[in-house]
Design an enzyme around this catalytic site. Structure first.
Site, PDB file in Angstrom:
ATOM      1  N   CYS A  73      45.681  46.772   3.584  1.00 52.50           N
ATOM      2  CA  CYS A  73      46.361  47.444   2.462  1.00 52.50           C
ATOM      3  C   CYS A  73      45.925  48.897   2.319  1.00 52.50           C
ATOM      4  CB  CYS A  73      46.084  46.701   1.158  1.00 52.50           C
ATOM      5  SG  CYS A  73      46.708  45.008   1.123  1.00 52.50           S
ATOM      6  N   HIS A 121      37.150  46.951  -0.003  1.00 51.98           N
ATOM      7  CA  HIS A 121      38.229  47.730   0.615  1.00 51.98           C
ATOM      8  C   HIS A 121      38.968  46.853   1.611  1.00 51.98           C
ATOM      9  CE1 HIS A 121      40.186  51.532   1.832  1.00 51.98           C
ATOM     10  NE2 HIS A 121      40.259  50.941   3.013  1.00 51.98           N
ATOM     11  N   CYS A 122      40.298  46.798   1.465  1.00 51.14           N
ATOM     12  CA  CYS A 122      41.140  46.042   2.395  1.00 51.14           C
ATOM     13  C   CYS A 122      41.683  47.007   3.444  1.00 51.14           C
ATOM     14  CB  CYS A 122      42.281  45.347   1.645  1.00 51.14           C
ATOM     15  SG  CYS A 122      43.414  44.461   2.733  1.00 51.14           S
ATOM     16  N   CYS A 171      47.400  41.251  -0.403  1.00 53.14           N
ATOM     17  CA  CYS A 171      45.968  41.073  -0.587  1.00 53.14           C
ATOM     18  C   CYS A 171      45.751  40.227  -1.832  1.00 53.14           C
ATOM     19  CB  CYS A 171      45.296  42.441  -0.737  1.00 53.14           C
ATOM     20  SG  CYS A 171      43.555  42.406  -0.308  1.00 53.14           S
ATOM     21  N   HIS A 173      42.875  38.941   2.575  1.00 52.12           N
ATOM     22  CA  HIS A 173      44.245  39.393   2.829  1.00 52.12           C
ATOM     23  C   HIS A 173      44.982  38.252   3.515  1.00 52.12           C
ATOM     24  CE1 HIS A 173      47.399  42.458   3.383  1.00 52.12           C
ATOM     25  NE2 HIS A 173      47.708  41.722   4.433  1.00 52.12           N
ATOM     26  N   CYS A 174      46.059  37.799   2.875  1.00 53.44           N
ATOM     27  CA  CYS A 174      46.799  36.627   3.382  1.00 53.44           C
ATOM     28  C   CYS A 174      48.068  37.072   4.092  1.00 53.44           C
ATOM     29  CB  CYS A 174      47.142  35.692   2.228  1.00 53.44           C
ATOM     30  SG  CYS A 174      48.041  34.215   2.756  1.00 53.44           S
TER      31      CYS A 174
END
Length: 332
Positions: free
Chosen positions: A142, A138-139, A159, A152-153
């Site tokens: 996002c 899970h991000c 992501c 995540h960049c």
């Protein structure tokens, strides 16, 4: 609620600032190289044409891969991994942790899920209400679960995961090539300006600064690209490099390592002519990945959800087959 929405809106807006900075630097580098170096400083027509052709070829691939890294949305798990309304009611009404774990086990029995939490439970996302496929995380930025999440960049405001990891690697590679080419072709004229052999003041500023920026980005990108090349060779994500995936038999940092060639093919695909192009060619669909802990006959790269129904649901004790011909025999 209004404050929360406002904060999320501000987060989305500020998330594009790094992308805007990169865009401005790239636009300036294009101006400095094409106009100040090639059109103003260079005197040889052959040199001008050669420099401009090579530069624009690299520039197109550089912009193309960056665009794909930024605007390719991260892929989310299939609906099959989401908790049904009935299971959700059972799960939420059940207060005993052991009973909740049993409900998740029943759901996961129909899915190609082999990794576990640290205490051996099925990996479940409370926010997305789904069972996490292997390598899915899970991000928080996002606000979604991302298949084979790497990180995540902020520089692409996206992501990096299964859907765009190949594009991100190519972006790093073409960025390095872009910086290296600029530095190599500008260096001679940097020396000439330094020795006062050329006197154009405006071009001098752009060329000196262009060399400095190109070298600075090249060094920083080299470390990042080398690290991701190492990750690909071991078939690990950035998250898995810091925390080894846990299988039924315990943690195994090399659990997905199938050997260098197969690891490379998993990201770039089997068609080598597509490796350097930012087009989709990765193996599988991001929901299932072969592991080295099980035999090859038990670990396919499932390409679609129909295979799960046809092969995986018929016999819980009978795992998936990698060879497509064996899969046909099972169905018949």
């Amino acid at each position: 609620m209004a404050l929360s929405r406002g904060l999320r809106c501000c987060q989305r807006v500020f998330g594009w600032l790094p992308v805007l900075i990169i865009a401005l630097v790239v636009l300036w580098s294009y101006y400095a190289y094409v106009f100040e170096l090639c059109l103003v400083t260079l005197t040889s027509s052959v040199e001008k044409v050669t420099y401009l052709i090579i530069f624009h070829v690299i520039f197109v691939f550089f912009i193309w891969t960056y665009w794909k890294s930024v605007f390719t949305p991260p892929r989310q798990p299939d609906k099959k991994f989401q908790m049904s309304y009935v299971d959700k009611e059972r799960y939420e009404n059940e207060e005993r942790p052991e009973a909740q774990r049993q409900i998740l086990m029943e759901m996961a029995r129909k899915l190609p899920v082999y990794t576990r939490t640290g205490n051996g439970a099925i990996r479940f996302c409370d926010r997305c209400q789904l069972i996490k496929p292997d390598r899915c995380h899970h991000c928080s930025v996002c606000a979604m679960c991302v298949l084979k999440m790497d990180h995540h960049c902020p520089w692409v405001n996206n992501c990096i995961g299964f859907s765009n990891y190949k594009f991100f690697l190519l972006f790093l590679a073409y960025s390095l090539l872009y910086c290296m080419y600029i530095a190599a072709t500008v260096f001679k004229y940097f020396i000439k300006f330094w020795k006062a052999e050329l006197t154009n003041g405006r071009s001098k500023f752009h060329i000196l600064f262009l060399l400095f920026v190109a070298i600075m980005f090249f060094v920083s990108l080299l470390f990042l690209f080398s690290y991701h090349c190492w990750l690909v060779s071991r078939n690990r994500s950035t998250l898995e490099a810091f925390s080894a995936p846990v299988f039924q038999n315990g943690p195994d940092k090399n659990g997905f390592n199938l050997g260098f060639v197969k690891n490379l093919q998993q990201v770039f695909g089997e068609k080598r002519r597509l490796w350097l192009l930012p087009v989709v060619s990765s193996q599988g669909d991001g929901h299932f990945f072969p592991t080295r802990t099980l035999s090859e006959a038990q670990n396919p790269l499932l390409a679609n959800e129909e295979q799960w129904e046809e092969e995986g649901l018929e016999d819980d004790s009978h795992d998936y087959h990698q060879d497509s011909s064996l899969a046909v025999e099972i169905e018949t």
